[in-house]
Design a protein around this motif. Structure first.
Motif, PDB file in Angstrom:
ATOM      1  N   GLU A 208       0.367  -7.877  -5.948  1.00 52.73           N
ATOM      2  CA  GLU A 208       0.689  -7.890  -4.516  1.00 52.73           C
ATOM      3  C   GLU A 208       0.629  -6.472  -3.933  1.00 52.73           C
ATOM      4  OE1 GLU A 208       1.118 -10.334  -2.497  1.00 52.73           O
ATOM      5  OE2 GLU A 208       1.945  -9.293  -0.756  1.00 52.73           O
ATOM      6  N   LYS A 212      -1.968  -5.517  -0.985  1.00 54.19           N
ATOM      7  CA  LYS A 212      -1.433  -4.981   0.259  1.00 54.19           C
ATOM      8  C   LYS A 212      -2.079  -3.625   0.570  1.00 54.19           C
ATOM      9  CE  LYS A 212       3.145  -5.909   0.806  1.00 54.19           C
ATOM     10  NZ  LYS A 212       4.609  -5.596   0.832  1.00 54.19           N
ATOM     11  N   GLN A 215      -5.433  -3.795   2.122  1.00 51.57           N
ATOM     12  CA  GLN A 215      -5.500  -4.281   3.506  1.00 51.57           C
ATOM     13  C   GLN A 215      -4.882  -3.318   4.507  1.00 51.57           C
ATOM     14  OE1 GLN A 215      -3.550  -8.058   3.213  1.00 51.57           O
ATOM     15  NE2 GLN A 215      -5.050  -8.875   1.776  1.00 51.57           N
ATOM     16  N   GLN A 216      -3.864  -2.591   4.070  1.00 51.16           N
ATOM     17  CA  GLN A 216      -3.104  -1.774   5.012  1.00 51.16           C
ATOM     18  C   GLN A 216      -2.954  -0.351   4.479  1.00 51.16           C
ATOM     19  OE1 GLN A 216       0.429  -3.846   6.526  1.00 51.16           O
ATOM     20  NE2 GLN A 216      -0.187  -5.654   5.370  1.00 51.16           N
ATOM     21  N   VAL A 221       3.503   0.580   4.437  1.00 51.03           N
ATOM     22  CA  VAL A 221       4.156  -0.598   3.842  1.00 51.03           C
ATOM     23  C   VAL A 221       4.955  -0.216   2.596  1.00 51.03           C
ATOM     24  CG1 VAL A 221       2.488  -2.258   4.754  1.00 51.03           C
ATOM     25  CG2 VAL A 221       2.062  -1.201   2.527  1.00 51.03           C
ATOM     26  N   THR A 223       7.793   0.344   0.105  1.00 53.73           N
ATOM     27  CA  THR A 223       9.123  -0.253  -0.091  1.00 53.73           C
ATOM     28  C   THR A 223       9.825   0.467  -1.238  1.00 53.73           C
ATOM     29  OG1 THR A 223       8.207  -1.904  -1.604  1.00 53.73           O
ATOM     30  CG2 THR A 223       8.396  -2.556   0.695  1.00 53.73           C
TER      31      THR A 223
ATOM     32  N   SER B 123       6.739  -7.800   2.915  1.00 57.35           N
ATOM     33  CA  SER B 123       6.764  -7.199   4.250  1.00 57.35           C
ATOM     34  C   SER B 123       6.419  -8.303   5.240  1.00 57.35           C
ATOM     35  CB  SER B 123       5.809  -6.012   4.351  1.00 57.35           C
ATOM     36  OG  SER B 123       4.581  -6.295   3.765  1.00 57.35           O
ATOM     37  N   SER B 125       4.580  -8.594   7.651  1.00 53.11           N
ATOM     38  CA  SER B 125       3.217  -8.748   8.144  1.00 53.11           C
ATOM     39  C   SER B 125       2.303  -9.518   7.189  1.00 53.11           C
ATOM     40  CB  SER B 125       2.611  -7.369   8.405  1.00 53.11           C
ATOM     41  OG  SER B 125       2.728  -6.570   7.243  1.00 53.11           O
ATOM     42  N   LYS B 126       2.762  -9.829   5.982  1.00 48.75           N
ATOM     43  CA  LYS B 126       1.848 -10.411   4.994  1.00 48.75           C
ATOM     44  C   LYS B 126       2.524 -11.564   4.261  1.00 48.75           C
ATOM     45  CE  LYS B 126      -1.187  -9.011   1.223  1.00 48.75           C
ATOM     46  NZ  LYS B 126      -0.803 -10.144   0.363  1.00 48.75           N
ATOM     47  N   PRO B 127       1.928 -12.776   4.301  1.00 49.27           N
ATOM     48  CA  PRO B 127       2.527 -13.899   3.575  1.00 49.27           C
ATOM     49  C   PRO B 127       2.436 -13.690   2.063  1.00 49.27           C
ATOM     50  CG  PRO B 127       0.479 -14.564   4.661  1.00 49.27           C
ATOM     51  CD  PRO B 127       0.680 -13.113   4.957  1.00 49.27           C
TER      52      PRO B 127
END
Lengths: 272, 272
Positions: A208, A212, A215-216, A221, A223, B123, B125-127
């Protein structure tokens, strides 16, 4: 561009890169005619995989049938190999290094020099999908560049023209994204082993994280305890790492960098 | 184990974790009956996604219909929330934190306390695919554990019983594998932006690194200039990073750790 042309190729080096590149090129219909390595065992082992290849002990390739010579040797050996290499006039000589400039091949007399860099991490124990591997090509002459590009497209759908300057910056970015993340994954697995936990537990989280990041902007993002400024968790983690001063130092430094990046903002580079 | 039972669930918190957990639980047939958050906007936004959910402003839940109360609040707020929370006798109260022990819920009077920790990075914004997300459960009483386990299996196929001690070690390993690698991927993308290179270039390399790490010990398959001891490349990279002292310091430290790990051997942990 001319239609795909089969080449005769000599390989200098029989390490991880050659071990993947040679069978890939052979599978695309090219002939690997010779394989050089300093010690005999590697060249002989690789030549056994390739019916047309002859293991050779000399860097004098003037009498080897090859339109292309690919140098897949350690970066530190490139200059010496370039100085010792002899090829017939007009042979394309390309190295496969991410960090070395095209100019390192300048000493090869009579050659059309270039770069043929597969942007991938290779180890002999694991097959790699070359068709999905970006190949970065560079040359001094346009005709040489076209030939290298054509050779690249015969094994991969991802071919890029990249200058020596940009390639070295890309290589640096790859060290962070690949070499350093690999080291952190190693530390993570070590900590799991010590807690008798299966490493599969973290796999979905790792996947994940990577998805992520693709994409971003990862800075946006981020954490975890460091970006939250959770001092209690940070202290507890450092305490848990007390047997591992090296891991502890990495933990502190990366946590601090995450904090500073967060206060700078995700689109801000670190500046002196 | 009893056959799947639908629960009424109250959620304390309306941040990233609640935002993913609540719809997942609702989709599995459970009823989210109440959502608490300190400020009104988050609880109201999340309640709008969930037809049966009532946004509530108080931590006194004695009159809320709920067999389970899930605490999805920041780690630092858990103790305060536990002290203020009021539930009817026998309610299962579980927190969703990786780093906090079960005992942090000891102050909740009359409750059967437990842990319901989704090991994933969320987050808004993301499933996220919850069915593939490991859920780590813990409780003091076996009956509570069975109920939390059943609840976990209703949304995920990967459910593990993990003690507070092991969970905190897992959380530490996750910081290395996820939070820290994410930061390095951020630095990598920043360097690519500065060189005007597309980040897609590094994607196959990143995927290969992760796949390899899932199959083998990363320490044993480490590649790159640091493990090769290639001082020239290391110096060139540090020079390229001269505008970024923070990235430079990370580069030096991780390169040195890779060197030391390689001389210790891949199965050797760092020891003081």
């Amino acid at each position: 561009m001319k239609s795909a042309e089969k080449k005769r190729i000599a390989l200098i080096g029989a390490g991880n890169v050659a071990w993947h590149l040679a069978p890939g090129l052979a599978a695309a219909g090219h002939a690997i005619t010779a394989i050089y390595s300093r010690s005999p065992a590697p060249r002989e082992a690789l030549a056994r995989q390739l019916p047309q290849a002859r293991p050779v002990a000399s860097l004098d390739l003037e009498h080897i049938a090859a339109e292309v010579v690919l140098l897949a040797v350690p970066d530190a050996a490139l200059a010496d190999v370039a100085a010792a290499l002899k090829v017939s006039l007009g042979t394309i000589v390309a190295h496969t290094s991410g960090s070395q400039p095209l100019a390192v091949l300048q000493p090869v007399r009579g050659a059309s020099i270039g770069v043929f860099y597969p942007l991938q991490t290779f180890s002999k124990s694991k097959p790699v999908d070359l068709s999905n591997t970006p190949l970065l090509v560079e040359a001094q002459e346009e005709e040489t560049l076209l030939q290298l590009e054509q050779l690249a497209f015969s094994i991969s759908s991802k071919v890029y023209r990249v200058s020596s300057e940009a390639r070295s910056r890309l290589h640096l970015a790859a060290v962070f994204a690949c070499n350093f993340t690999n080291h952190l994954l190693g530390i993570s697995q070590q900590l799991l082993r010590e807690a008798n936990l299966p490493k599969e537990l973290l796999q979905p989280l790792i996947e994940e994280t990577m998805e992520k990041a693709a994409q971003q902007n990862p800075f946006a993002v981020q954490t975890g305890p460091a970006v939250r400024g959770d001092g209690n968790v940070l202290q507890a983690h450092l305490q848990m790492l007390r047997q591992h001063p090296r891991y502890q130092a990495i933990y502190s430094q990366l946590s601090q960098s995450i904090r500073e990046q967060a206060s700078d903002g995700p689109n801000q580079a670190d500046q002196s």
